[in-house]
Design a protein around this motif. Structure first.
Motif, PDB file in Angstrom:
ATOM      1  N   GLY A  69      55.280  18.694  62.493  1.00 53.09           N
ATOM      2  CA  GLY A  69      56.606  18.285  62.931  1.00 53.09           C
ATOM      3  C   GLY A  69      57.382  17.557  61.854  1.00 53.09           C
ATOM      4  N   ASP A  70      58.383  16.799  62.305  1.00 52.19           N
ATOM      5  CA  ASP A  70      59.256  16.109  61.354  1.00 52.19           C
ATOM      6  C   ASP A  70      59.349  14.610  61.621  1.00 52.19           C
ATOM      7  N   ARG A  71      58.464  14.089  62.480  1.00 48.82           N
ATOM      8  CA  ARG A  71      58.492  12.654  62.763  1.00 48.82           C
ATOM      9  C   ARG A  71      57.309  11.978  62.067  1.00 48.82           C
ATOM     10  N   PRO A  72      57.579  11.010  61.203  1.00 43.37           N
ATOM     11  CA  PRO A  72      56.510  10.430  60.380  1.00 43.37           C
ATOM     12  C   PRO A  72      55.742   9.262  61.011  1.00 43.37           C
ATOM     13  N   ILE A  73      56.032   8.908  62.275  1.00 41.51           N
ATOM     14  CA  ILE A  73      55.294   7.827  62.945  1.00 41.51           C
ATOM     15  C   ILE A  73      54.840   8.341  64.301  1.00 41.51           C
ATOM     16  N   VAL A  74      53.574   8.127  64.630  1.00 41.48           N
ATOM     17  CA  VAL A  74      53.011   8.649  65.874  1.00 41.48           C
ATOM     18  C   VAL A  74      52.026   7.644  66.452  1.00 41.48           C
ATOM     19  N   VAL A  75      51.873   7.651  67.759  1.00 44.43           N
ATOM     20  CA  VAL A  75      50.811   6.881  68.404  1.00 44.43           C
ATOM     21  C   VAL A  75      49.535   7.710  68.334  1.00 44.43           C
ATOM     22  N   SER A  76      48.527   7.185  67.628  1.00 49.32           N
ATOM     23  CA  SER A  76      47.259   7.892  67.492  1.00 49.32           C
ATOM     24  C   SER A  76      46.131   6.861  67.462  1.00 49.32           C
ATOM     25  N   TYR A  77      45.164   7.062  66.584  1.00 49.84           N
ATOM     26  CA  TYR A  77      43.991   6.201  66.549  1.00 49.84           C
ATOM     27  C   TYR A  77      43.775   5.638  65.150  1.00 49.84           C
ATOM     28  N   ALA A  78      43.106   4.492  65.081  1.00 47.13           N
ATOM     29  CA  ALA A  78      42.763   3.918  63.778  1.00 47.13           C
ATOM     30  C   ALA A  78      41.813   4.825  63.009  1.00 47.13           C
ATOM     31  N   SER A  79      41.112   5.694  63.709  1.00 48.59           N
ATOM     32  CA  SER A  79      40.165   6.603  63.071  1.00 48.59           C
ATOM     33  C   SER A  79      40.786   7.939  62.677  1.00 48.59           C
ATOM     34  N   SER A  80      42.086   8.114  62.880  1.00 52.19           N
ATOM     35  CA  SER A  80      42.720   9.382  62.501  1.00 52.19           C
ATOM     36  C   SER A  80      42.749   9.614  60.988  1.00 52.19           C
ATOM     37  N   PRO A  81      43.050   8.599  60.152  1.00 49.81           N
ATOM     38  CA  PRO A  81      43.028   8.848  58.708  1.00 49.81           C
ATOM     39  C   PRO A  81      41.694   9.372  58.176  1.00 49.81           C
TER      40      PRO A  81
END
Length: 349
Positions: free
Chosen positions: A225-237
């Motif tokens: 997508g085109d939105r650079p901020i999302v609600v996810s998890y600390a373990s996503s990176p």
């Protein structure tokens, strides 16, 4: 003597009936383990428990955590499983109110931080923090620094940059709503619904679930997508690094540690199980290092046992928030429906 014989025979029948009702839990048993559908362990992990104890683990999937708890409530008089894994603190209050679990304090709880121990009827197995994630390159291209607080998201410079999940249909969406409630409260000049009104004015995008938000609307990592901020998890990176193709040496996404909500997953022994001793052994095994060190790379959450060694990717590419937002399970249970309804009114208005 004839009467005595009749009485003795009757007593023997009663005793036999009582024996049938008493759990025969000394030898090898079959333990029915019900979990949510995001439960994964490496091949050989549960087999090690079976080899060590002689028990057999029968795995049952029950959908998401909410569905699993609902099913357990409906069948609590004749439970379909012996141990439940994956109930978290957003649904724990309802389960405790319904007396779903037997009391059990594992001897291995000495290896678990006190902050994860919420009730003696359930055992903390893992935890994960729902946090804001950001596309490092995407924000840099816009000349915008990552937000450092939740309130920053209401600044016009973040307009149209945030995507979140619906709290009525998404576990991380509910966790983020709870984080805003814990941060801003329900009373005062600026409350949680004031914050959400400002997010709406700042063009927040709401999706039904995490996959839609992360893979569909988010611009970072695996997102398209085109939105650079999302609600996810600390373990996503670290997940982005592990699954990158071609391989990468740096995570393309970062974590905002302010305003995170900690989800703690528990195991509980269902009341009425005919194999309580075997069930306790399985719960103990879930806190053993064999199981605990298998958790991160399979379920991308953190082990509850503080002695468990983390994979290198978890050490290098993420951080655990020092002070995650907290809302008591009983408070969540009492207000969940109302909060979601009020959120819908604010966001849809």
């Amino acid at each position: 003597m004839k009467r005595l014989g009749i009485v003795l025979a009757a007593l023997m029948l009663v005793a036999a009936g009582c024996a049938d009702d008493t759990p025969d839990d000394e030898g090898p048993q079959t333990i029915r383990l019900v979990t949510h559908d995001s439960f994964y362990v490496s091949e050989g992990t549960l087999e090690q428990f079976e080899a060590e104890t002689g028990h057999t683990v029968e795995h049952l999937e029950a959908g998401d955590a909410g569905t699993m708890v609902n099913q357990a409530v409906l069948t609590k008089d004749n439970p379909v499983a012996d141990v439940m894994f994956g109930i978290d603190n957003t649904f724990l209050g309802r389960a405790l109110d319904e007396d779903l679990f037997e009391e059990y304090v594992s001897p291995r709880l000495d290896d678990v931080p006190d902050s994860l121990n919420l009730d003696t009827r359930v055992t903390p197995i893992d935890f994960g923090d729902v946090c804001l994630n950001y596309d490092i390159a995407g924000l840099a291209e816009r000349g915008v620094e990552p937000p450092s607080t939740l309130r920053d998201l209401t600044d016009p410079k973040y307009a149209g940059l945030l995507v979140v999940e619906h709290p009525g249909t998404s576990s991380p969406g509910l966790a983020f709503l709870l984080a805003t409630i814990a941060t801003f409260g329900e009373e005062g000049d600026y409350t949680w619904d004031s914050f959400w009104s400002d997010l709406v004015a700042n063009d927040v995008l709401v999706t039904a679930g995490w996959e839609d938000a992360y893979y569909g609307s988010f611009s970072g990592g695996s997102g398209e997508g085109d939105r650079p901020i999302v609600v996810s998890y600390a373990s996503s990176p670290p997940a982005e690094v592990i699954y990158a193709d071609p391989p990468v040496t740096e995570a393309p996404t970062g974590v905002v540690t302010a305003g995170c909500f900690r989800q703690i997953e528990f195991a509980g022994i269902l009341a009425g199980t005919p194999v309580p001793n075997a069930a306790r052994q399985l719960v103990d095994f879930m806190l053993d290092l064999t199981f605990q060190e298998d958790i991160p790379l399979n379920m991308f959450v953190f082990p509850a046992n503080k002695n468990a060694e983390l994979p290198d990717e978890f050490v290098r590419y993420t951080e655990i928030p020092d002070e995650p937002a907290v809302v008591a399970p009983e408070e969540i249970d009492a207000n969940r429906s109302r909060w979601i309804e009020e959120w819908i009114e604010v966001v849809a208005s």
